[in-house]
Design an enzyme around this catalytic site. Structure first.
Site, PDB file in Angstrom:
ATOM      1  N   HIS A  92       0.826  -1.203   0.000  1.00 36.94           N
ATOM      2  CA  HIS A  92       0.000   0.000   0.000  1.00 36.94           C
ATOM      3  C   HIS A  92       0.861   1.253   0.000  1.00 36.94           C
ATOM      4  CE1 HIS A  92      -3.340   2.643   0.609  1.00 36.94           C
ATOM      5  NE2 HIS A  92      -4.188   1.663   0.894  1.00 36.94           N
ATOM      6  N   ALA A  93       0.817   2.003  -1.087  1.00 40.33           N
ATOM      7  CA  ALA A  93       1.533   3.277  -1.161  1.00 40.33           C
ATOM      8  C   ALA A  93       0.785   4.340  -0.364  1.00 40.33           C
ATOM      9  CB  ALA A  93       1.666   3.713  -2.614  1.00 40.33           C
TER      10      ALA A  93
END
Length: 319
Positions: free
Chosen positions: A118-119
């Site tokens: 997850h950025a």
């Protein structure tokens, strides 16, 4: 006498105007770096936000425009999502030179669970969603934290994308219905409190592995190079904001960026369903696979400048 005064007035005005122009030019030279910084930090995120709200508005208009056709349509949102996928792919290509490797690992039919890093802002997921929809003709379902459903103005977009609350029962149901589902075990915590070393922040989460085993679905690991260089989270007061998040689940960390860095999404080979494997073992296998992808493809610590320069090099996969 009057004519002479008029001439003198205009001469004085021109001299003053010339001084004002020189002064304004000096001010622009002085504050130009600050203006560019403010443009990069605040205007570009606002443009992406407007793009997302524009997508939601488009879906709303499309919904009402096709209200009478809905009774005869197999899927009300098919055309809307297809159109948005083209827009998102275009934006990704222009702004990030976006690419996907391993698209052939997405099955043409049947369930699959995509597990991704997850950025700070998961733009890479939107982009890969578009690629899979356009080139594999599969719609990726996704679940989200409850706070997402409370964001004003996004209800129609969430409805069109069929985004559901993140529960084990819902994930299992989607997979059992034969859909492709994408989840990020790190979630908001990994997004806001991760750093440029790209370490996974999963804690003890392994529910995704149990869901995949129960639904007999393969798991496809996913990682996007430079995804944390696109948008960054502020580090000032991070410990306090982390404490607030753990107590209230409020994502109060300021973000900035939308930098035009190179992005490449890697879809790994599927980990097939194995009835003999436990959720603990499977979760560790997926974690190890993604960590290996990060080690192989990502420069650490991340660098916005070098990530931007990757767009102009033929082999930008490592260093």
């Amino acid at each position: 006498m009057v004519f002479s005064k008029i001439i003198s007035y205009f001469v004085a005005l021109l001299e003053r105007s010339n001084f004002d122009i020189i002064y304004l030019a000096w001010l622009w030279t002085l504050f130009k770096p600050l203006c560019i910084a403010l443009l990069t930090l605040f205007l570009l995120p606002a443009i992406i936000l407007l793009f997302m709200y524009g997508s939601s508005l488009f879906c709303l208009i499309y919904k009402h425009w096709n209200r009478l056709k809905a009774a005869y349509s197999e899927d009300l949102w098919y055309g809307a999502i297809k159109t948005l996928a083209v827009f998102w792919e275009l934006q990704a290509t222009i702004w990030h030179g976006y690419e996907v490797e391993g698209l052939e690992n997405i099955p043409s039919e049947g369930p699959a669970l995509i597990v991704f890093y997850h950025a700070t802002l998961p733009l890479d997921f939107y982009y890969v969603f578009a690629k899979i929809w356009l080139y594999r003709n599969r719609r990726v379902r996704v679940v989200a934290d409850k706070f997402v459903f409370k964001i004003p103005g996004l209800a129609t977009l969430l409805e069109a994308l069929e985004i559901q609350p993140a529960t084990s029962a819902m994930c299992k149901l989607m997979l059992e219905e034969g859909h492709i589902l994408a989840v990020s075990p790190g979630g908001v915590r990994e997004a806001l409190f991760g750093d440029q070393n790209y370490q996974l922040i999963w804690k003890e989460r392994k529910g995704f592995a149990k869901v995949a085993i129960d639904a007999k679905a393969p798991i496809i690991p996913m990682f996007t190079k430079n995804c944390r260089e696109v948008v960054r989270a502020m580090t000032i007061g991070r410990r306090f904001l982390s404490y607030i998040y753990e107590k209230t689940r409020l994502p109060l960390v300021p973000i900035y960026g939308i930098f035009p860095v190179k992005m490449i999404t890697y879809l790994g080979e599927p980990i097939p369903y194995d009835p003999e494997v436990t959720p603990d073992v499977l979760a560790q296998q997926v974690k190890t696979r993604i960590e290996k992808m990060i080690e192989t493809h990502q420069r650490r610590p991340g660098s916005i400048t070098r990530a931007f320069l990757d767009r102009f090099t033929k082999n930008s996969k490592q260093n």
